[in-house]
Design a protein around this motif. Structure first.
Motif, PDB file in Angstrom:
ATOM      1  N   THR A 314       8.198 -13.134  -2.073  1.00  0.00           N
ATOM      2  CA  THR A 314       7.348 -13.383  -3.412  1.00  0.00           C
ATOM      3  C   THR A 314       7.603 -12.396  -4.196  1.00  0.00           C
ATOM      4  N   ARG A 315       6.929 -12.651  -5.540  1.00  0.00           N
ATOM      5  CA  ARG A 315       7.149 -11.750  -6.668  1.00  0.00           C
ATOM      6  C   ARG A 315       6.508 -10.384  -6.383  1.00  0.00           C
ATOM      7  N   TRP A 316       5.609 -10.321  -5.373  1.00  0.00           N
ATOM      8  CA  TRP A 316       4.748  -9.117  -5.306  1.00  0.00           C
ATOM      9  C   TRP A 316       5.488  -8.394  -4.331  1.00  0.00           C
ATOM     10  N   GLY A 317       6.536  -8.687  -3.427  1.00  0.00           N
ATOM     11  CA  GLY A 317       7.198  -8.123  -2.747  1.00  0.00           C
ATOM     12  C   GLY A 317       6.305  -7.341  -1.633  1.00  0.00           C
ATOM     13  N   CYS A 318       7.039  -6.473  -0.712  1.00  0.00           N
ATOM     14  CA  CYS A 318       6.825  -5.817   0.491  1.00  0.00           C
ATOM     15  C   CYS A 318       6.209  -4.376   0.171  1.00  0.00           C
ATOM     16  N   ASN A 319       5.126  -4.004   0.458  1.00  0.00           N
ATOM     17  CA  ASN A 319       4.417  -2.878   0.113  1.00  0.00           C
ATOM     18  C   ASN A 319       4.832  -1.963   1.266  1.00  0.00           C
ATOM     19  N   VAL A 320       5.728  -0.854   1.190  1.00  0.00           N
ATOM     20  CA  VAL A 320       6.173  -0.152   2.478  1.00  0.00           C
ATOM     21  C   VAL A 320       4.845   0.932   2.707  1.00  0.00           C
ATOM     22  N   GLU A 321       4.164   1.164   1.667  1.00  0.00           N
ATOM     23  CA  GLU A 321       2.935   2.165   2.028  1.00  0.00           C
ATOM     24  C   GLU A 321       1.832   1.446   2.718  1.00  0.00           C
ATOM     25  N   LEU A 322       1.830  -0.021   2.592  1.00  0.00           N
ATOM     26  CA  LEU A 322       0.698  -0.697   3.116  1.00  0.00           C
ATOM     27  C   LEU A 322       1.314  -0.655   4.518  1.00  0.00           C
ATOM     28  N   GLN A 324       2.700   1.536   6.582  1.00  0.00           N
ATOM     29  CA  GLN A 324       2.464   2.756   6.985  1.00  0.00           C
ATOM     30  C   GLN A 324       0.971   2.736   7.317  1.00  0.00           C
ATOM     31  N   GLN A 325       0.187   2.601   6.135  1.00  0.00           N
ATOM     32  CA  GLN A 325      -1.377   2.578   6.268  1.00  0.00           C
ATOM     33  C   GLN A 325      -1.782   1.918   7.287  1.00  0.00           C
ATOM     34  N   TYR A 329       3.834   2.098  10.355  1.00  0.00           N
ATOM     35  CA  TYR A 329       4.995   1.779  10.660  1.00  0.00           C
ATOM     36  C   TYR A 329       5.709   2.189   9.337  1.00  0.00           C
ATOM     37  N   ASP A 330       6.818   2.877   9.663  1.00  0.00           N
ATOM     38  CA  ASP A 330       7.638   3.551   8.534  1.00  0.00           C
ATOM     39  C   ASP A 330       8.860   2.550   8.633  1.00  0.00           C
ATOM     40  N   LEU A 331       9.061   1.822   7.500  1.00  0.00           N
ATOM     41  CA  LEU A 331      10.293   0.948   7.394  1.00  0.00           C
ATOM     42  C   LEU A 331      11.214   1.677   7.128  1.00  0.00           C
ATOM     43  N   TYR A 332      11.263   2.720   6.115  1.00  0.00           N
ATOM     44  CA  TYR A 332      12.593   3.444   6.085  1.00  0.00           C
ATOM     45  C   TYR A 332      13.167   4.197   7.211  1.00  0.00           C
ATOM     46  N   ARG A 350      13.948  -1.604  -5.426  1.00  0.00           N
ATOM     47  CA  ARG A 350      12.816  -0.816  -5.433  1.00  0.00           C
ATOM     48  C   ARG A 350      12.203  -0.593  -6.468  1.00  0.00           C
ATOM     49  N   GLU A 351      10.761  -0.786  -6.378  1.00  0.00           N
ATOM     50  CA  GLU A 351       9.962  -0.492  -7.551  1.00  0.00           C
ATOM     51  C   GLU A 351       8.804   0.377  -7.086  1.00  0.00           C
ATOM     52  N   GLY A 352       8.886   1.674  -6.942  1.00  0.00           N
ATOM     53  CA  GLY A 352       8.077   2.372  -6.445  1.00  0.00           C
ATOM     54  C   GLY A 352       7.772   2.131  -4.896  1.00  0.00           C
ATOM     55  N   SER A 353       6.822   1.757  -4.273  1.00  0.00           N
ATOM     56  CA  SER A 353       6.719   1.674  -2.839  1.00  0.00           C
ATOM     57  C   SER A 353       6.933   0.132  -2.531  1.00  0.00           C
TER      58      SER A 353
END
Length: 376
Positions: A314-322, A324-325, A329-332, A350-353
């Motif tokens: 999607t255009r909203w993408g995957c939030n790596v912070e979410l 983790q929260q 899970y730390d994707l990086y 990347r666009e921020g998180s």
């Protein structure tokens, strides 16, 4: 948001590419409608907050139902569930069903969005796929629906259909955008083993799909529809501003939904249910006050993989912070080298998180997502 999906498992004829659950024998339509109404009653406790923001009639071919049958289903929905006053209510329809009488009937129902299975505006391709309508019917039904007041329309198109060049596909895109509709869903022709096309490939009557040809048409479509004012908000879905499909967006944003009818799926965040994909078995079980489903409880890794699979499309993408929260899970940490490779190749950005697929990345969406999956 909660969504409701209702599967209507009947079709006039079998399209040669389709592997959805359906029957061309319509003698059990009345019995099926009664069973669907009963399942609506039996499943009221599935959703924690059964306030429906979207309702979607899929199939099969929901436009085969009569006004009376649809009215009975809507009466049950509004009796057993709370429905938002501005709910998006979609019904899938085939062009050959959308005559003046049927469209007039639809105006008497809460339906406010039609999803029309046009697939192509080229008669030889329609015949090749064994569609029941003609190209003129495809164009005319959209105009007739608009004349009846249906302004929230989406059409389905199929690309990758064998042809000597891309002229037919470009013409399909031209005709689609000329219809002044707000949403287009476009899917690559795929050949599934149990379909007619699948058997023909095995028998060498037709060739497998030309992936390079299909990829070129996907790229052409992205550029063409962008130029026409459509936003690609999901791999296969394009919309004018503010006209995203709310129901389907719910799937990709992991909203909870209830699926009613044979083969329908349900999701509540931690588990999935799958109704039996057999009309007779479904009706028999419902008549005995039992919902014939299989339940799958999702492990943490499956929940993470579901999130990756849906959001990266999607255009909203995957939030790596979410990630983790919600799942710690730390994707990086787990896939850092792979992510850097995708960044350098121009497949991810990347666009921020937020991680998003680039245009090039969208061509490889399934492969990229699969490689990022957490394997237990």
């Amino acid at each position: 948001m909660s969504g409701l999906y209702i599967h209507i498992p009947f079709c006039k004829q079998a399209c040669y590419y389709c592997d959805f659950h359906f029957s061309t024998n319509q003698t059990k339509k009345d019995a099926m409608v009664k069973a669907i109404i009963q399942e609506l009653k039996l499943q009221t406790s599935y959703l924690d907050k059964p306030h429906l923001e979207t309702i979607y009639f899929g199939g099969g071919t929901p436009s085969l139902l009569t006004l009376q049958q649809l009215t009975e289903i809507f009466d049950a929905i509004y009796s057993y569930y709370s429905v938002s006053s501005d709910a998006e209510i979609t019904l899938e329809a085939n062009p050959d069903d959308l005559d003046t009488k049927t469209l007039t009937n639809f105006t008497q129902l809460p339906i406010n969005r039609l999803s029309i299975g046009i697939q192509s505006f080229y008669d030889p391709h329609l015949r090749y796929m064994h569609r029941a309508h003609t190209a003129p019917e495809g164009e005319n039904c959209v105009k007739h629906a608009q004349d009846k007041g249906f302004q929230n329309l989406t059409i389905d198109l199929i690309y990758g259909i064998p042809h000597q060049d891309h002229s037919v596909w470009l013409n399909d895109l031209s005709k689609a955008t000329a219809l002044n509709i707000s949403h287009i869903s476009a899917y690559c022709l795929t050949i599934e083993p149990q379909t007619v096309f699948g058997k023909w490939v095995q028998q060498k009557k037709i060739n497998p799909i030309d992936e390079e040809f299909s990829a070129l048409q996907f790229e052409m479509m992205m550029q063409y529809l962008e130029n026409a004012g459509f936003e690609q908000y999901e791999i296969s879905n394009f919309a004018k501003e503010g006209m995203y499909a709310r129901h389907n967006s719910g799937y990709w944003l992991q909203k909870h939904y209830l699926g009613i009818g044979p083969s329908a799926h349900s999701y509540n965040g931690t588990s999935r249910q799958f109704n039996v994909a057999n009309n007779a078995a479904y009706i028999q079980a419902i008549n005995q006050q039992t919902v014939p489903y299989t339940i799958e409880t999702l492990s943490i890794s499956e929940q993470i993989n579901d999130y990756l699979l849906t959001t990266l499309r999607t255009r909203w993408g995957c939030n790596v912070e979410l990630l983790q929260q919600k799942w710690q899970y730390d994707l990086y940490k787990h896939s850092g080298l792979l992510l850097e490779e995708y960044f350098q190749k121009g497949l991810l950005q990347r666009e921020g998180s937020i991680l998003k697929l680039t245009k090039s990345g969208k061509l490889l969406a399934d492969e990229i997502t699969a490689e990022l999956f957490l394997i237990e």
